[in-house]
Design a protein around this motif. Structure first.
Motif, PDB file in Angstrom:
ATOM      1  N   GLY A 150      48.950  23.559   9.341  1.00 25.44           N
ATOM      2  CA  GLY A 150      47.740  23.949   8.980  1.00 25.44           C
ATOM      3  C   GLY A 150      47.119  23.325   7.749  1.00 25.44           C
ATOM      4  N   ALA A 151      47.727  22.791   6.360  1.00 22.15           N
ATOM      5  CA  ALA A 151      46.989  22.110   5.622  1.00 22.15           C
ATOM      6  C   ALA A 151      46.947  20.570   5.924  1.00 22.15           C
ATOM      7  CB  ALA A 151      47.902  22.283   4.426  1.00 22.15           C
ATOM      8  N   ALA A 152      47.644  20.264   7.304  1.00 20.39           N
ATOM      9  CA  ALA A 152      46.737  18.912   7.571  1.00 20.39           C
ATOM     10  C   ALA A 152      46.099  18.908   8.753  1.00 20.39           C
ATOM     11  CB  ALA A 152      48.048  18.274   8.480  1.00 20.39           C
ATOM     12  N   PHE A 153      45.523  20.090   8.764  1.00 20.68           N
ATOM     13  CA  PHE A 153      44.360  19.810   9.730  1.00 20.68           C
ATOM     14  C   PHE A 153      43.172  19.986   8.853  1.00 20.68           C
ATOM     15  CE2 PHE A 153      46.625  22.000  14.011  1.00 20.68           C
ATOM     16  CZ  PHE A 153      46.962  20.554  14.430  1.00 20.68           C
ATOM     17  N   LEU A 154      43.622  21.129   7.744  1.00 15.84           N
ATOM     18  CA  LEU A 154      42.055  21.026   7.051  1.00 15.84           C
ATOM     19  C   LEU A 154      42.100  19.603   6.180  1.00 15.84           C
ATOM     20  CD1 LEU A 154      43.148  24.205   4.857  1.00 15.84           C
ATOM     21  CD2 LEU A 154      41.716  24.079   6.563  1.00 15.84           C
ATOM     22  N   VAL A 155      42.765  18.982   5.529  1.00 18.15           N
ATOM     23  CA  VAL A 155      42.807  17.470   5.584  1.00 18.15           C
ATOM     24  C   VAL A 155      42.572  17.079   5.952  1.00 18.15           C
ATOM     25  CG1 VAL A 155      43.721  15.832   4.970  1.00 18.15           C
ATOM     26  CG2 VAL A 155      44.581  17.448   3.739  1.00 18.15           C
ATOM     27  N   LEU A 156      42.120  17.002   7.535  1.00 18.77           N
ATOM     28  CA  LEU A 156      41.633  15.997   8.538  1.00 18.77           C
ATOM     29  C   LEU A 156      40.032  16.582   8.888  1.00 18.77           C
ATOM     30  CD1 LEU A 156      42.412  13.941  11.184  1.00 18.77           C
ATOM     31  CD2 LEU A 156      42.809  15.997  12.352  1.00 18.77           C
ATOM     32  N   ALA A 157      40.098  17.851   8.897  1.00 12.38           N
ATOM     33  CA  ALA A 157      38.519  18.624   8.961  1.00 12.38           C
ATOM     34  C   ALA A 157      37.611  17.995   7.985  1.00 12.38           C
ATOM     35  CB  ALA A 157      38.801  19.628   9.163  1.00 12.38           C
ATOM     36  N   GLY A 158      38.738  17.766   6.309  1.00 15.27           N
ATOM     37  CA  GLY A 158      37.638  17.525   5.826  1.00 15.27           C
ATOM     38  C   GLY A 158      37.535  16.210   5.548  1.00 15.27           C
ATOM     39  N   LEU A 159      38.287  15.012   5.775  1.00 14.27           N
ATOM     40  CA  LEU A 159      37.913  14.142   6.365  1.00 14.27           C
ATOM     41  C   LEU A 159      36.726  13.639   6.910  1.00 14.27           C
ATOM     42  CD1 LEU A 159      41.315  12.470   5.484  1.00 14.27           C
ATOM     43  CD2 LEU A 159      40.189  12.266   4.144  1.00 14.27           C
ATOM     44  N   LEU A 160      37.104  13.902   7.642  1.00 13.35           N
ATOM     45  CA  LEU A 160      36.242  14.061   8.966  1.00 13.35           C
ATOM     46  C   LEU A 160      34.150  14.554   8.889  1.00 13.35           C
ATOM     47  CD1 LEU A 160      37.934  15.024  12.544  1.00 13.35           C
ATOM     48  CD2 LEU A 160      36.754  12.671  11.961  1.00 13.35           C
ATOM     49  N   ALA A 161      34.228  15.808   7.593  1.00 17.46           N
ATOM     50  CA  ALA A 161      33.230  15.939   6.863  1.00 17.46           C
ATOM     51  C   ALA A 161      32.612  15.067   6.041  1.00 17.46           C
ATOM     52  CB  ALA A 161      33.521  17.476   6.467  1.00 17.46           C
ATOM     53  N   LEU A 162      33.915  14.275   5.568  1.00 14.99           N
ATOM     54  CA  LEU A 162      33.004  13.555   4.404  1.00 14.99           C
ATOM     55  C   LEU A 162      32.614  12.402   5.233  1.00 14.99           C
ATOM     56  CD1 LEU A 162      36.002  13.101   1.582  1.00 14.99           C
ATOM     57  CD2 LEU A 162      33.881  14.086   1.550  1.00 14.99           C
ATOM     58  N   ILE A 163      33.339  12.123   6.184  1.00 13.94           N
ATOM     59  CA  ILE A 163      32.478  10.748   6.695  1.00 13.94           C
ATOM     60  C   ILE A 163      31.456  11.360   7.975  1.00 13.94           C
ATOM     61  CG2 ILE A 163      33.027   9.041   9.153  1.00 13.94           C
ATOM     62  CD1 ILE A 163      35.585   9.497   8.883  1.00 13.94           C
ATOM     63  N   ALA A 164      31.545  12.609   7.929  1.00 16.07           N
ATOM     64  CA  ALA A 164      29.661  12.970   8.921  1.00 16.07           C
ATOM     65  C   ALA A 164      28.599  13.092   7.371  1.00 16.07           C
ATOM     66  CB  ALA A 164      30.298  14.223   9.121  1.00 16.07           C
ATOM     67  N   VAL A 165      29.231  13.507   6.747  1.00 15.95           N
ATOM     68  CA  VAL A 165      28.369  13.257   5.452  1.00 15.95           C
ATOM     69  C   VAL A 165      27.379  11.690   4.763  1.00 15.95           C
ATOM     70  CG1 VAL A 165      27.818  13.977   2.438  1.00 15.95           C
ATOM     71  CG2 VAL A 165      28.397  15.882   4.293  1.00 15.95           C
ATOM     72  N   SER A 166      28.847  11.384   5.217  1.00 18.38           N
ATOM     73  CA  SER A 166      27.872   9.475   4.367  1.00 18.38           C
ATOM     74  C   SER A 166      26.972   8.857   4.849  1.00 18.38           C
ATOM     75  CB  SER A 166      29.539   8.663   4.288  1.00 18.38           C
ATOM     76  OG  SER A 166      29.690   8.480   5.962  1.00 18.38           O
TER      77      SER A 166
END
Length: 152
Positions: A92-108
């Motif tokens: 579950g934490a791995a999925f959250l980290v992956l979601a966070g990275l994708l969100a950072l890419i999207a925001v940038s």
């Protein structure tokens, strides 16, 4: 004259007949070209529909496989000797980290979006030119005054 230029009785065709024939043939050619374009577009639309449906079904299968793969990863970590709860927590934490990275890419990427500066400048320039344009003055001539209109 050739046989093409002559009518059924062998008489020469008039200019009006030639123009009418050319107009009819041109009209038929345009209609045939439109029919061909419609057939090609119809085939392309059908291909796009089938491709879109296939991608949609593939997405559904990928979505259904996500829980199965998550359970497999958690049980795989559990088989390495870690407790089952910790295994699921890690996945579950791995999925959250992956979601966070994708969100950072999207925001940038969203921050890099700028207004269409060239279009805005062009519109402002066009508005400035149109704003300075004045209608042409029309002189009233003697002929225009004497025109009578019928009211029937």
């Amino acid at each position: 004259m050739s046989a093409v230029d002559q009518g059924p009785q062998g008489a020469e065709r008039t200019l009006g007949q030639l123009v009418a024939s050319a107009t009819a043939e041109m009209s038929a050619l345009v209609h045939d070209e439109i029919a061909l374009a419609k057939a090609e577009i119809r085939q392309d639309v059908k291909r796009v529909g089938i491709g879109g449906t296939a991608i949609g079904i593939a997405g559904v299968f990928a979505l259904f496989s996500l829980p199965v793969l998550s359970f497999a990863a958690a049980y795989g970590i559990h088989n390495l000797g870690l407790g089952l709860a910790w295994s699921f927590l890690i996945v579950g934490a791995a999925f959250l980290v992956l979601a966070g990275l994708l969100a950072l890419i999207a925001v940038s990427k969203f921050k890099k979006v700028k207004p269409p500066e060239k279009t805005i400048a062009s519109v402002k320039q066009t508005a400035a030119v149109v704003g300075t344009v004045k209608p042409h003055p029309r002189s009233v001539s003697d002929q225009a005054v004497g025109v009578a209109r019928s009211s029937s």
